[in-house]
Design an enzyme around this catalytic site. Structure first.
Site, short mmCIF file in Angstrom:
data_model
loop_
_atom_site.label_atom_id
_atom_site.label_comp_id
_atom_site.label_asym_id
_atom_site.label_seq_id
_atom_site.Cartn_x
_atom_site.Cartn_y
_atom_site.Cartn_z
N TYR A 63 0.85 -1.19 0.00
CA TYR A 63 0.00 0.00 0.00
C TYR A 63 0.88 1.24 0.00
CZ TYR A 63 -3.57 -3.34 1.57
OH TYR A 63 -4.42 -4.42 1.68
N ASN A 72 -12.19 -1.87 -4.60
CA ASN A 72 -11.98 -2.28 -5.99
C ASN A 72 -13.24 -2.99 -6.50
OD1 ASN A 72 -11.13 -3.37 -8.43
ND2 ASN A 72 -9.67 -4.79 -7.50
N CYS A 130 -6.19 -6.54 -6.88
CA CYS A 130 -5.98 -5.98 -5.54
C CYS A 130 -5.34 -7.00 -4.61
CB CYS A 130 -7.29 -5.45 -4.96
SG CYS A 130 -8.66 -6.61 -4.97
N HIS A 131 -5.45 -8.28 -4.94
CA HIS A 131 -4.80 -9.31 -4.11
C HIS A 131 -3.28 -9.20 -4.15
CE1 HIS A 131 -5.27 -11.08 -8.15
NE2 HIS A 131 -4.14 -11.74 -7.89
N GLU A 184 -0.50 -17.54 -8.22
CA GLU A 184 0.42 -16.77 -9.05
C GLU A 184 1.89 -16.97 -8.65
OE1 GLU A 184 -0.66 -12.65 -9.33
OE2 GLU A 184 -2.73 -13.11 -9.88
#
Length: 150
Positions: A86, A107, A115-116, A143
């Site tokens: 952030y 979001n 946003c993850h 990911e």
């Protein structure tokens, strides 16, 4: 507005289309509208969860303030398998981290706008999707991101 729902590894998700763009993704729903864009969104989400797609290529329209759109653009720029904090996004936008966290939580198109991939300076941070932080962890593991935190 046309809406289509899909089963995914993180639960049932629904995608909403308005004026030729995706405007929302949320957990739950029972939409069964059939438009070319919603089919394309479903195909791309399936490919993402199958490990065959790293970058979504869909027209998106973030409904919200200029700041919300700026934070969503910053999140969209985070590559697959990478994370930012952030604070890093806040520094880029020349704002405090707390409003960035709030914008991430607001979001309207999670997963597609990733946003993850945004973490707190000391850990995972939050996630507004169904399942909360557990869903965030699932997406990050999918990911191969943030291996030291997970």
């Amino acid at each position: 507005m046309p809406e289509r729902s899909f089963d995914s590894p993180v639960g049932r998700i629904s995608v909403v289309e308005k004026d030729g763009a995706i405007t929302r993704l949320y957990w739950g729903g029972a939409g069964d509208d059939d438009t070319a864009l919603l089919r394309q969104a479903g195909e791309q989400l399936s490919a993402y969860f199958a490990g065959e797609l790293e970058v979504f290529d869909l027209p998106l329209q973030v409904e919200g303030s200029d700041f919300q759109r700026a934070v969503c653009a910053a999140m969209s720029a985070i590559p697959f398998g990478e994370t930012r904090t952030y604070g890093e996004i806040a520094a880029d936008l020349n704002v405090p981290p707390q409003p960035v966290g709030q914008a991430c939580g607001g979001n309207p198109i999670p997963i597609i706008i990733p946003c993850h991939r945004v973490l707190s300076a000391t850990g995972l941070g939050g996630f507004s999707g169904d399942g909360g932080v557990e869903t965030k962890v699932t997406l990050l593991k999918h990911e191969g991101a943030a291996g030291l935190l997970l």
